[in-house]
Design a protein around this motif. Sequence first.
Motif, PDB file in Angstrom:
ATOM      1  N   VAL A  85      12.989  -3.071  -2.560  1.00  0.00           N
ATOM      2  CA  VAL A  85      13.924  -2.128  -3.081  1.00  0.00           C
ATOM      3  C   VAL A  85      14.211  -2.640  -4.306  1.00  0.00           C
ATOM      4  CG1 VAL A  85      16.394  -1.535  -3.097  1.00  0.00           C
ATOM      5  CG2 VAL A  85      15.302  -1.670  -0.978  1.00  0.00           C
ATOM      6  N   ALA A  86      14.353  -3.896  -4.892  1.00  0.00           N
ATOM      7  CA  ALA A  86      14.503  -4.499  -6.097  1.00  0.00           C
ATOM      8  C   ALA A  86      13.278  -4.132  -7.053  1.00  0.00           C
ATOM      9  CB  ALA A  86      14.472  -6.016  -6.109  1.00  0.00           C
ATOM     10  N   LEU A  87      11.911  -4.117  -6.333  1.00  0.00           N
ATOM     11  CA  LEU A  87      10.892  -3.677  -7.416  1.00  0.00           C
ATOM     12  C   LEU A  87      11.019  -2.092  -7.657  1.00  0.00           C
ATOM     13  CD1 LEU A  87       7.855  -5.306  -5.637  1.00  0.00           C
ATOM     14  CD2 LEU A  87       8.582  -5.592  -8.168  1.00  0.00           C
ATOM     15  N   GLY A  88      11.324  -1.506  -6.581  1.00  0.00           N
ATOM     16  CA  GLY A  88      11.400  -0.049  -6.563  1.00  0.00           C
ATOM     17  C   GLY A  88      12.317   0.581  -7.836  1.00  0.00           C
ATOM     18  N   VAL A  89      13.358  -0.114  -7.861  1.00  0.00           N
ATOM     19  CA  VAL A  89      14.664   0.280  -8.686  1.00  0.00           C
ATOM     20  C   VAL A  89      14.024  -0.384 -10.216  1.00  0.00           C
ATOM     21  CG1 VAL A  89      17.063  -0.146  -9.241  1.00  0.00           C
ATOM     22  CG2 VAL A  89      16.386   0.475  -7.100  1.00  0.00           C
ATOM     23  N   ILE A 198      -4.672  14.114 -12.371  1.00  0.00           N
ATOM     24  CA  ILE A 198      -4.137  12.808 -11.896  1.00  0.00           C
ATOM     25  C   ILE A 198      -4.259  12.628 -10.608  1.00  0.00           C
ATOM     26  CG2 ILE A 198      -2.282  11.365 -11.348  1.00  0.00           C
ATOM     27  CD1 ILE A 198      -1.363  12.087 -14.489  1.00  0.00           C
ATOM     28  N   GLU A 199      -4.971  11.696  -9.940  1.00  0.00           N
ATOM     29  CA  GLU A 199      -4.999  11.599  -8.688  1.00  0.00           C
ATOM     30  C   GLU A 199      -4.425  10.081  -8.406  1.00  0.00           C
ATOM     31  OE1 GLU A 199      -8.661  12.147  -5.940  1.00  0.00           O
ATOM     32  OE2 GLU A 199      -9.086  13.733  -7.497  1.00  0.00           O
ATOM     33  N   ILE A 200      -3.642   9.904  -7.242  1.00  0.00           N
ATOM     34  CA  ILE A 200      -3.042   8.842  -6.928  1.00  0.00           C
ATOM     35  C   ILE A 200      -3.394   8.375  -5.390  1.00  0.00           C
ATOM     36  CG2 ILE A 200      -0.899   7.647  -6.581  1.00  0.00           C
ATOM     37  CD1 ILE A 200       0.116   9.355  -8.756  1.00  0.00           C
ATOM     38  N   ARG A 201      -3.817   7.087  -5.353  1.00  0.00           N
ATOM     39  CA  ARG A 201      -4.301   6.570  -4.013  1.00  0.00           C
ATOM     40  C   ARG A 201      -3.376   5.392  -3.797  1.00  0.00           C
ATOM     41  NH1 ARG A 201      -7.537   3.008  -1.085  1.00  0.00           N
ATOM     42  NH2 ARG A 201      -8.031   1.874  -2.780  1.00  0.00           N
ATOM     43  N   LEU A 202      -2.531   5.270  -2.487  1.00  0.00           N
ATOM     44  CA  LEU A 202      -1.887   4.132  -2.267  1.00  0.00           C
ATOM     45  C   LEU A 202      -2.836   2.798  -1.657  1.00  0.00           C
ATOM     46  CD1 LEU A 202       1.293   5.267  -0.103  1.00  0.00           C
ATOM     47  CD2 LEU A 202       1.205   3.412  -1.778  1.00  0.00           C
ATOM     48  N   ILE A 203      -2.610   1.723  -2.046  1.00  0.00           N
ATOM     49  CA  ILE A 203      -3.283   0.710  -1.756  1.00  0.00           C
ATOM     50  C   ILE A 203      -2.689  -0.235  -0.563  1.00  0.00           C
ATOM     51  CG2 ILE A 203      -4.771  -1.428  -2.220  1.00  0.00           C
ATOM     52  CD1 ILE A 203      -4.384  -0.274  -5.185  1.00  0.00           C
ATOM     53  N   PRO A 204      -3.166  -0.307   0.540  1.00  0.00           N
ATOM     54  CA  PRO A 204      -2.564  -1.251   1.575  1.00  0.00           C
ATOM     55  C   PRO A 204      -2.434  -2.367   1.087  1.00  0.00           C
ATOM     56  CG  PRO A 204      -4.370   0.137   2.451  1.00  0.00           C
ATOM     57  CD  PRO A 204      -4.599   0.361   1.157  1.00  0.00           C
ATOM     58  N   LYS A 205      -1.533  -3.260   1.377  1.00  0.00           N
ATOM     59  CA  LYS A 205      -1.244  -4.652   0.856  1.00  0.00           C
ATOM     60  C   LYS A 205      -0.462  -5.536   1.664  1.00  0.00           C
ATOM     61  CE  LYS A 205       2.506  -3.227  -2.040  1.00  0.00           C
ATOM     62  NZ  LYS A 205       3.354  -3.026  -3.494  1.00  0.00           N
ATOM     63  N   VAL A 206      -0.398  -6.662   1.383  1.00  0.00           N
ATOM     64  CA  VAL A 206       0.170  -7.663   2.169  1.00  0.00           C
ATOM     65  C   VAL A 206       1.605  -7.699   2.009  1.00  0.00           C
ATOM     66  CG1 VAL A 206       0.515 -10.264   2.347  1.00  0.00           C
ATOM     67  CG2 VAL A 206      -1.947  -9.283   2.368  1.00  0.00           C
ATOM     68  N   SER A 207       2.051  -7.679   0.650  1.00  0.00           N
ATOM     69  CA  SER A 207       3.567  -7.818   0.499  1.00  0.00           C
ATOM     70  C   SER A 207       4.275  -6.360   0.044  1.00  0.00           C
ATOM     71  CB  SER A 207       3.497  -8.625  -1.037  1.00  0.00           C
ATOM     72  OG  SER A 207       2.707  -7.721  -2.012  1.00  0.00           O
ATOM     73  N   THR A 208       5.443  -6.455   0.145  1.00  0.00           N
ATOM     74  CA  THR A 208       6.427  -5.420  -0.195  1.00  0.00           C
ATOM     75  C   THR A 208       5.731  -3.778   0.272  1.00  0.00           C
ATOM     76  OG1 THR A 208       5.552  -5.179  -2.696  1.00  0.00           O
ATOM     77  CG2 THR A 208       7.479  -6.654  -2.111  1.00  0.00           C
ATOM     78  N   TYR A 356       9.351 -12.743   3.762  1.00  0.00           N
ATOM     79  CA  TYR A 356       9.659 -13.285   2.640  1.00  0.00           C
ATOM     80  C   TYR A 356       8.588 -14.090   1.968  1.00  0.00           C
ATOM     81  CZ  TYR A 356      14.485 -12.759   4.723  1.00  0.00           C
ATOM     82  OH  TYR A 356      15.648 -12.308   5.456  1.00  0.00           O
ATOM     83  N   TRP A 357       7.777 -14.692   2.748  1.00  0.00           N
ATOM     84  CA  TRP A 357       6.411 -15.230   2.611  1.00  0.00           C
ATOM     85  C   TRP A 357       5.412 -14.341   2.115  1.00  0.00           C
ATOM     86  CZ3 TRP A 357       1.437 -15.379   5.300  1.00  0.00           C
ATOM     87  CH2 TRP A 357       0.768 -16.434   4.850  1.00  0.00           C
ATOM     88  N   ARG A 358       5.270 -13.179   2.686  1.00  0.00           N
ATOM     89  CA  ARG A 358       4.392 -12.205   2.061  1.00  0.00           C
ATOM     90  C   ARG A 358       4.802 -11.583   0.681  1.00  0.00           C
ATOM     91  NH1 ARG A 358       4.626  -7.539   4.495  1.00  0.00           N
ATOM     92  NH2 ARG A 358       6.216  -7.969   6.187  1.00  0.00           N
ATOM     93  N   ASP A 359       6.183 -11.477   0.569  1.00  0.00           N
ATOM     94  CA  ASP A 359       6.685 -10.775  -0.635  1.00  0.00           C
ATOM     95  C   ASP A 359       6.590 -11.825  -1.625  1.00  0.00           C
ATOM     96  OD1 ASP A 359       7.084  -8.555   0.727  1.00  0.00           O
ATOM     97  OD2 ASP A 359       9.436  -8.805   0.588  1.00  0.00           O
ATOM     98  N   SER A 360       6.751 -13.179  -1.229  1.00  0.00           N
ATOM     99  CA  SER A 360       6.632 -14.050  -2.374  1.00  0.00           C
ATOM    100  C   SER A 360       5.348 -14.329  -3.197  1.00  0.00           C
ATOM    101  CB  SER A 360       7.245 -15.412  -2.142  1.00  0.00           C
ATOM    102  OG  SER A 360       6.564 -15.921  -1.063  1.00  0.00           O
ATOM    103  N   GLN A 361       4.114 -13.774  -2.344  1.00  0.00           N
ATOM    104  CA  GLN A 361       3.001 -14.098  -2.716  1.00  0.00           C
ATOM    105  C   GLN A 361       2.533 -13.389  -4.285  1.00  0.00           C
ATOM    106  OE1 GLN A 361       0.425 -15.821  -1.265  1.00  0.00           O
ATOM    107  NE2 GLN A 361       1.792 -16.270   0.590  1.00  0.00           N
ATOM    108  N   GLN A 362       3.077 -12.068  -4.333  1.00  0.00           N
ATOM    109  CA  GLN A 362       2.611 -11.237  -5.550  1.00  0.00           C
ATOM    110  C   GLN A 362       3.331 -11.784  -6.638  1.00  0.00           C
ATOM    111  OE1 GLN A 362       4.098  -7.397  -3.966  1.00  0.00           O
ATOM    112  NE2 GLN A 362       4.958  -7.128  -6.115  1.00  0.00           N
TER     113      GLN A 362
END
Length: 387
Positions: A85-89, A198-208, A356-362
């Motif tokens: 949420v913090a990143l999104g905002v 414009i084309e946009i593709r979501l990238i699956p990821k470990v964090s957030t 928290y561990w996954r989010d703190s990686q990025q």
Amino acid sequence: MDFGFTEEQELLRQSVREFCEAEISQEKVREWEETLDFMPQDLWDKMASLGFFSMSVPPEYGGEGGDMVTAMIGLEEISKASTAVALGVGATIGFGARPLVVLGTEEQKQEYLHRIARGELKFSLALTEPAGGTDILGAISTYADLDGEDYVINGQKIYITGAHVADYLTTVAITDRENPKRARALSIFMVKADTPGIEIRLIPKVSTHSCGSCEVFYSDVRVPAANLLGTLNNGWYDLLTTLNPERIGVAMMSVGVAEAVFDACLAYSREREAFGKPIGQFMVIQHYLADIAVGIENARNLVYKCAWLQDAGKPYHVEATMAGLYASKMALDAATVGMEIFGGYGVTMEADIQRYWRDSQQMVFSPISNEMSKNFIAQCYGLPRSY
Ligand SMILES: Cc1cc2nc3c(=O)[nH]c(=O)nc-3n(C[C@H](O)[C@H](O)[C@H](O)COP(=O)(O)OP(=O)(O)OC[C@H]3O[C@@H](n4cnc5c(N)ncnc54)[C@H](O)[C@@H]3O)c2cc1C
């Protein structure tokens, strides 16, 4: 010297904390992380109506204006509840409101800032390219060529946070093909995300998970010349003027996630028993918690000091880099130790500590890698560039 917050700021912290408890509870965050690629729109709207966006917009453009220390108080509480949420905002504030306030023409400010303050627009920064983020000047190969009244953009961006929901992509592209010095050849454009090409593709990821990052492809994307932000061919230096506040913000996100780690570990060390006693009675667990607490205290002080320096109009680029470096490493270390404190439960998807561990990686490499931060800090002390 005064380390205290004002009564108003303490009240703000209390009300943001209560908001987070009600609207960004850990139960909700768990569900969003499994089901959403961006925070719920109704949460966004509630945050807008409570003034989260207007804090970064001056009163003459429909905002409330606000100092950086106060903004960091809000961000600390939100980050503790959810990095996503913090990143999104934060993306809209950092890559929409702030560059427009600093670089925008009067017309652009009038056109966009009121809407940002009301929470009607979302922005993303499209800078990084597949060939590399650290050496972005060497890697960039997205071009914007003038054609009549428009620029035509062709190229590709990667890891762009929130691009899939953004109304505008704050896009950095080469506008001077002839200039071998890339730092003097870039410009920034506000590109409407639904522009044809414009084309946009979501990238699956470990964090957030609930703040998706994307690949963005530009194929003959026409952007009105009026959407140039800042000075033509000065985009690199223009962008740098907005990066220091971003570094403080991301450092505060690291502090927030470390605080969540600490609270979770403290509670678990009180309730989990081994050998007939709570694990919090073992010295090693106590030392783990003490180390996390000291790290949080140090990082938090540094981040608030940077915010204070900004509000005082003093330079703080070295401190902001230090804050990002220190806080991100501290949060990752805290979360890694936290995983140990939680034992087997930590690696299950039912425990929040893994998130928290996954989010703190990025945060250790985005927006700038910790290795590059160290290079920069060393250079600020007069050492030659090592690369
Ligand atoms: C989840 C996520 C969200 C992101 N959001 C955005 C966004 O919204 N907008 C955007 O534009 N970008 C975004 N980024 C990109 C981010 O800023 C880059 O990932 C970052 O700049 C690092 O670039 P890279 O991943 O290409 O790593 P690389 O540049 O390939 O670096 C790889 C490794 O080499 C090291 N390295 C490289 N050069 C040196 C050197 N000179 N000295 C020492 N070490 C070096 C790096 O430190 C790193 O460890 C995001 C990335 C992620 C993963």
